[in-house]
Design a protein around this motif. Sequence first.
Motif, PDB file in Angstrom:
ATOM      1  N   GLY A 222       0.800  -1.223   0.000  1.00  0.00           N
ATOM      2  CA  GLY A 222       0.000   0.000   0.000  1.00  0.00           C
ATOM      3  C   GLY A 222       0.827   1.265   0.000  1.00  0.00           C
ATOM      4  N   THR A 223       1.974   1.244   0.650  1.00  0.00           N
ATOM      5  CA  THR A 223       2.819   2.444   0.709  1.00  0.00           C
ATOM      6  C   THR A 223       3.515   2.738  -0.607  1.00  0.00           C
ATOM      7  N   LYS A 224       3.447   1.804  -1.555  1.00  0.00           N
ATOM      8  CA  LYS A 224       4.048   2.032  -2.866  1.00  0.00           C
ATOM      9  C   LYS A 224       3.070   2.704  -3.832  1.00  0.00           C
ATOM     10  N   VAL A 225       1.867   2.941  -3.348  1.00  0.00           N
ATOM     11  CA  VAL A 225       0.828   3.580  -4.163  1.00  0.00           C
ATOM     12  C   VAL A 225       0.620   5.007  -3.670  1.00  0.00           C
ATOM     13  N   GLY A 226       0.651   5.957  -4.580  1.00  0.00           N
ATOM     14  CA  GLY A 226       0.465   7.355  -4.227  1.00  0.00           C
ATOM     15  C   GLY A 226      -0.976   7.678  -3.869  1.00  0.00           C
ATOM     16  N   ALA A 227      -1.185   8.859  -3.318  1.00  0.00           N
ATOM     17  CA  ALA A 227      -2.503   9.259  -2.824  1.00  0.00           C
ATOM     18  C   ALA A 227      -3.331   9.953  -3.902  1.00  0.00           C
ATOM     19  N   LYS A 328      10.197   5.812 -11.971  1.00  0.00           N
ATOM     20  CA  LYS A 328      10.633   6.109 -10.610  1.00  0.00           C
ATOM     21  C   LYS A 328       9.467   6.733  -9.850  1.00  0.00           C
ATOM     22  N   GLY A 329       9.362   6.408  -8.581  1.00  0.00           N
ATOM     23  CA  GLY A 329       8.310   6.998  -7.774  1.00  0.00           C
ATOM     24  C   GLY A 329       7.130   6.069  -7.557  1.00  0.00           C
ATOM     25  N   LYS A 330       6.134   6.567  -6.839  1.00  0.00           N
ATOM     26  CA  LYS A 330       4.989   5.761  -6.452  1.00  0.00           C
ATOM     27  C   LYS A 330       4.000   5.549  -7.608  1.00  0.00           C
ATOM     28  N   VAL A 331       3.276   4.460  -7.510  1.00  0.00           N
ATOM     29  CA  VAL A 331       2.249   4.119  -8.487  1.00  0.00           C
ATOM     30  C   VAL A 331       1.058   5.059  -8.315  1.00  0.00           C
ATOM     31  N   SER A 332       0.450   5.442  -9.425  1.00  0.00           N
ATOM     32  CA  SER A 332      -0.755   6.260  -9.401  1.00  0.00           C
ATOM     33  C   SER A 332      -1.948   5.392  -9.792  1.00  0.00           C
ATOM     34  N   MET A 333      -2.818   5.115  -8.824  1.00  0.00           N
ATOM     35  CA  MET A 333      -4.015   4.332  -9.093  1.00  0.00           C
ATOM     36  C   MET A 333      -5.022   5.238  -9.789  1.00  0.00           C
TER      37      MET A 333
END
Length: 351
Positions: A222-227, A328-333
Motif C-alpha cells: 500500500g505504501t508504494k501507491v500514491g494518494a 521512478k516513484g509511487k504508483v498512481s491508481m
Amino acid sequence: MFTRHKNRTALVMAAGATALALTAGACSSGSGDDSTSGDDKTAADRAPKGVVTQAEAKKIVDNNVKVNNRANAKRDSGVLSAVEGGGLFETSANGYKQDELQPAKVRAEGRKPFSYVNREYAIPSAKSGATWFALYTDTKDHNGTSAKTSRATVIFDKQDGDWKAVWSGWTSKEDPKTPALAKDADGLAVPVTDTAKKQGVLAPDQMDDALAALYSGDEKLGTKVGASATAKRMTQFPLDQNKMLNPGGKSEFKAGKTDHKTVYALRTEEGGTLAFFHADVEEYMHATDPSVRLTPSPQIAFLVGDKRSELLFNVDYLHQGSAYIPAKGKVSMIADSWDMIKAEGPRRGLL
C-alpha cells in the motif's frame, strides 16, 4: 454490457467508478509508405503490421456494439458471451442477474442502444507478441454523447478464436493526468509483454494485490501507491464500512481470488507503464457482540438468497482497475470500477 458509472451497496456503502483514458497522441496504428518499389510489393505489403489494422479494429468494435445492444435489450448473457469475455463479461452477466434490484427507469435505460463515437485505437505491433488492442472512445446513447471528461477505454483480446471486449473503464475529471503513450518506429503502441517484471516499484502483475492492499491496510504494498483521488476512495471505504457497523460489528478486507489474471500494459513516452487489470477484494463482515445481527442490503440478500439478519457475511467485489507505474516513484491508481459478484452467509456457504 454498456454501463456508464456503477455504485453498488453492501450494507450501506457507495463507491464511484473511474477509469483511465489512453492519451490520444499514441492511439494510432500507423501507416505505410504509399510509393511503389521494384520488388512489386504493394503499399499494404510494406505497411507496418499491427495486431489488427484500423479497419479490422473498426469491424470488431462495430460487431461488439451490435451484439452488445441485442444482449442488453434481452438481458441475455448467452448472446453477450459472443463479444465479451474475462472479467468484463463476468461483471456484465452479474449485472444482468441483479437487474431486478434496479429501479424501473434504470432497467429501461439499460436496454436502450448505445454506440462508440470519436474512436481512437492503441494497436501494438504484430511482432510484439501482444494479442490485444485498446479502444479509446466517447459513447453515444439516448442521453446524447458522453462528455469529454468521461471517456471510455476498452481492451479487446482474442478468446477461443474470437475478438472479445475483456476490460472496460471510464475517465473522470478527477483522474490523474496520464502521460502520452510510447510509439515504436512504425508509430504503433508499445505493449509491456513481460507483466511479471518490475517496471518501477511494482510489476503490472502486482497491481491486483496493490489494489487490495489499499483496502486491507497492508503497508508493504500500500505504501508504494500514491494518494490519488481513486486511491483515497479505496482507503476510505473500509473506514466508512466500520463506522457504519460500529458498535457491535466489524469489517475486514483482504485480497480475494479471481480467474481473471491477465494484465494488459502499455509503455509511455516517459518510460513508465499503464496497466489494466482485474482484482478481487474480499470483505468479511461480522458481529463483535453475540447479541448483534447484521442486516443484509438488498444486493447481499439477493446473492445469499436470504433476507434474514446474520452474525456474518462474506462478500467478493470484482474490480476493473488501471494504474500508472512510473519508472521512478509511487504508483498512481487511476481507475477502480467494481461489482459485488458473490456473497455468502451462514445459511449459504459459511459455517
